[in-house]
Design an enzyme around this catalytic site. Sequence first.
Site, short mmCIF file in Angstrom:
data_model
loop_
_atom_site.label_atom_id
_atom_site.label_comp_id
_atom_site.label_asym_id
_atom_site.label_seq_id
_atom_site.Cartn_x
_atom_site.Cartn_y
_atom_site.Cartn_z
N ASP A 77 0.68 -1.30 0.01
CA ASP A 77 -0.08 0.17 0.00
C ASP A 77 0.85 1.35 0.12
O ASP A 77 2.06 1.09 0.21
CB ASP A 77 -0.89 -0.01 1.21
CG ASP A 77 -0.35 -0.30 2.51
OD1 ASP A 77 0.96 -0.16 2.54
OD2 ASP A 77 -0.97 -0.44 3.42
N ASN A 104 -7.45 -2.73 14.57
CA ASN A 104 -8.79 -3.05 14.06
C ASN A 104 -8.81 -4.29 13.27
O ASN A 104 -9.51 -4.78 12.82
CB ASN A 104 -9.59 -2.14 13.65
CG ASN A 104 -8.95 -1.61 12.52
OD1 ASN A 104 -7.86 -2.14 11.79
ND2 ASN A 104 -9.31 -0.48 11.92
N HIS A 151 -7.02 -4.88 10.56
CA HIS A 151 -6.93 -4.63 9.01
C HIS A 151 -5.62 -5.02 8.57
O HIS A 151 -4.67 -5.33 9.37
CB HIS A 151 -6.96 -3.11 8.72
CG HIS A 151 -5.98 -1.98 9.16
ND1 HIS A 151 -6.04 -1.09 10.05
CD2 HIS A 151 -4.64 -1.92 8.64
CE1 HIS A 151 -4.93 -0.52 10.15
NE2 HIS A 151 -3.88 -0.95 9.39
N GLU A 153 -9.53 -2.13 5.48
CA GLU A 153 -10.34 -1.56 6.92
C GLU A 153 -11.46 -2.69 7.03
O GLU A 153 -11.95 -3.33 6.10
CB GLU A 153 -10.69 -0.27 6.76
CG GLU A 153 -9.52 0.80 6.77
CD GLU A 153 -8.81 0.74 7.95
OE1 GLU A 153 -8.85 0.23 9.00
OE2 GLU A 153 -8.32 1.95 8.03
C1 GLP Z 1 -0.61 0.59 8.50
C2 GLP Z 1 0.20 -0.30 7.47
C3 GLP Z 1 -0.01 -1.91 7.64
C4 GLP Z 1 0.48 -2.13 9.24
C5 GLP Z 1 -0.09 -1.42 10.09
C6 GLP Z 1 0.29 -1.63 11.61
O1 GLP Z 1 -1.98 0.56 8.56
N1 GLP Z 1 -0.80 -0.23 6.14
O2 GLP Z 1 0.23 -2.48 6.56
O3 GLP Z 1 0.44 -3.74 9.26
O4 GLP Z 1 -0.13 0.03 9.95
O5 GLP Z 1 1.46 -0.84 11.57
P1 GLP Z 1 2.47 -1.19 12.85
O6 GLP Z 1 3.48 -2.38 12.52
O7 GLP Z 1 3.33 0.11 12.95
O8 GLP Z 1 1.77 -1.37 14.04
#
Ligand code: GLP
Length: 235
Positions: free
Chosen positions: A62, A128, A130, A135
């Site tokens: 993404d 949440n 995702h 989402e």
């Molecule tokens: C963002 C990214 C996800 C990631 C999530 C959790 O939303 N798009 O790919 O898994 O954050 O991030 P973190 O690893 O910093 O907790």
Amino acid sequence: MKVIRVNNQIEGGKTAFALLKGALENGAKTLGLATGSTPLSFYKEIANSNLDFSEMTSINLDEYVGLAADNDQSYHHFMQENLFQYKPFKESYLPNGLAEDLQVEAKHYDQIIEEHPIDFQILGIGRNGHIGFNEPGTSFDMTTHIVDLTADTIKANSRFFSSMDEVPKQAISMGIKSICSAKMVVLMAYGKDKADAINQMLNGPVSEELPASVLQHHPNLVVIVDEAAASELNQ
Ligand code: GLP
């Protein structure tokens, strides 16, 4: 499905790295990559290794809408800083968040994924549930699409920005269908913040309300969790 419990994120990175090495020995050519703080220890392992990716392809999950590749909050920049500067790939793809026509860009990204089937997909998970930026409520049949980020995700991601107003409100994300078509998926989660999502993902119903739950159906899924992230699972 396999759940591997580790003591901390460093050990988790080493565990994911060992799985990656196995996949490469079995001929993996295309890696699906993720951003966020979760995969950082994994990328460090790779950066410090003697693995060579110069004949390989990477495809990221993404990118934020509206951020240029050289903006230091963009996922392009994150990947450059944390992995690509140490280990260049033959080709590395991320969605273009500045594309004039985002729908065209999404179609184009689907084509890239189709031409390069993902052998080994790395994932983190949002609080949440995702994955990528899919989402809660996103159809499991989605391919690449434009996402309105939820208030919870915007808040969680605001820690990387100097103010809440600067956090992009939209992203372009690979869809759940594409994520599920990866041959092997390795999802990592660390910290108490992720405990509920991990428990629901593994033990709850498979539901679009908890996007990661779709992975219960994946034929080759490994979940790497530290004790805090595993704290709501039955022992
Ligand atoms: C963002 C990214 C996800 C990631 C999530 C959790 O939303 N798009 O790919 O898994 O954050 O991030 P973190 O690893 O910093 O907790």
